[in-house]
Scaffold this motif. Structure first.
Motif, PDB file in Angstrom:
ATOM      1  N   TYR A  85      44.806  21.763   0.272  1.00 28.94           N
ATOM      2  CA  TYR A  85      43.828  22.339   1.188  1.00 28.94           C
ATOM      3  C   TYR A  85      44.482  23.577   1.777  1.00 28.94           C
ATOM      4  N   LEU A  86      43.866  24.728   1.584  1.00 35.08           N
ATOM      5  CA  LEU A  86      44.392  25.984   2.098  1.00 35.08           C
ATOM      6  C   LEU A  86      43.514  26.471   3.240  1.00 35.08           C
ATOM      7  N   GLN A  87      44.160  26.856   4.333  1.00 32.38           N
ATOM      8  CA  GLN A  87      43.450  27.513   5.423  1.00 32.38           C
ATOM      9  C   GLN A  87      44.039  28.907   5.548  1.00 32.38           C
ATOM     10  N   VAL A  88      43.162  29.896   5.495  1.00 31.68           N
ATOM     11  CA  VAL A  88      43.563  31.301   5.462  1.00 31.68           C
ATOM     12  C   VAL A  88      42.894  32.003   6.636  1.00 31.68           C
ATOM     13  N   ARG A  89      43.710  32.461   7.591  1.00 31.15           N
ATOM     14  CA  ARG A  89      43.170  33.132   8.779  1.00 31.15           C
ATOM     15  C   ARG A  89      43.794  34.504   8.893  1.00 31.15           C
TER      16      ARG A  89
END
Length: 155
Positions: A85-89
């Protein structure tokens, strides 16, 4: 005794191509000008191999100054079947005419705008647990139907 913090270094970790669906402009909500862009798929390569799965999205807020706050969340599957799961901010900003061109899908050289993100990864795969113990930063490029980035582990 007081110790000075170490100076972090960057180490290339992986590259990503995110294929994007059509933008859904939700207009001005209580949070700001909201846009949602679906993730259709993509690829992680060059240090980490995985296929981006359809179903994620990039939830964007367009600020009054034209800058775009990026909040992408998506899943990937390795060739061995492990899920990530990738979270990109991050932030994409530049002159108004450049941002308008990107929105139209124009081919804009990446040195004409600023597009940087921070990536965190979750997984239950023991062999990939080291990804959960690192923060990655990325230099991104917006194409007409994709975002490409090189991710660097902050050491």
């Amino acid at each position: 005794m007081t110790h000075a913090p170490t100076v972090p270094a960057l180490e290339h970790a992986f590259d990503v191509v995110v294929r994007l669906g059509p933008l859904a402009d939700h207009g001005r909500t209580r949070a700001g000008h909201r846009r949602i862009i679906p993730i259709l798929g993509g690829q992680v390569s060059n240090g980490l191999d995985a296929e981006l799965l359809p179903g994620g999205a990039d939830w964007q807020l367009v600020r009054d100054d034209g800058a775009i706050e990026v909040d992408g969340r998506y899943s990937a599957r390795t060739p061995g079947g492990d899920l990530l799961y990738l979270q990109v901010r991050g932030l994409r900003t530049g002159p108004p005419e450049v941002l308008a061109g990107l929105l139209r899908g124009d081919d804009i050289p990446p040195d004409r705008y600023y597009f940087r993100t921070v990536i965190t990864i979750e997984t239950d795969a023991a062999a990939l647990a080291h990804l959960e113990h690192a923060v990655f930063i990325a230099s991104c490029v917006r194409d007409a139907d994709a975002v490409r980035y090189a991710a660097y582990r902050v050491t």
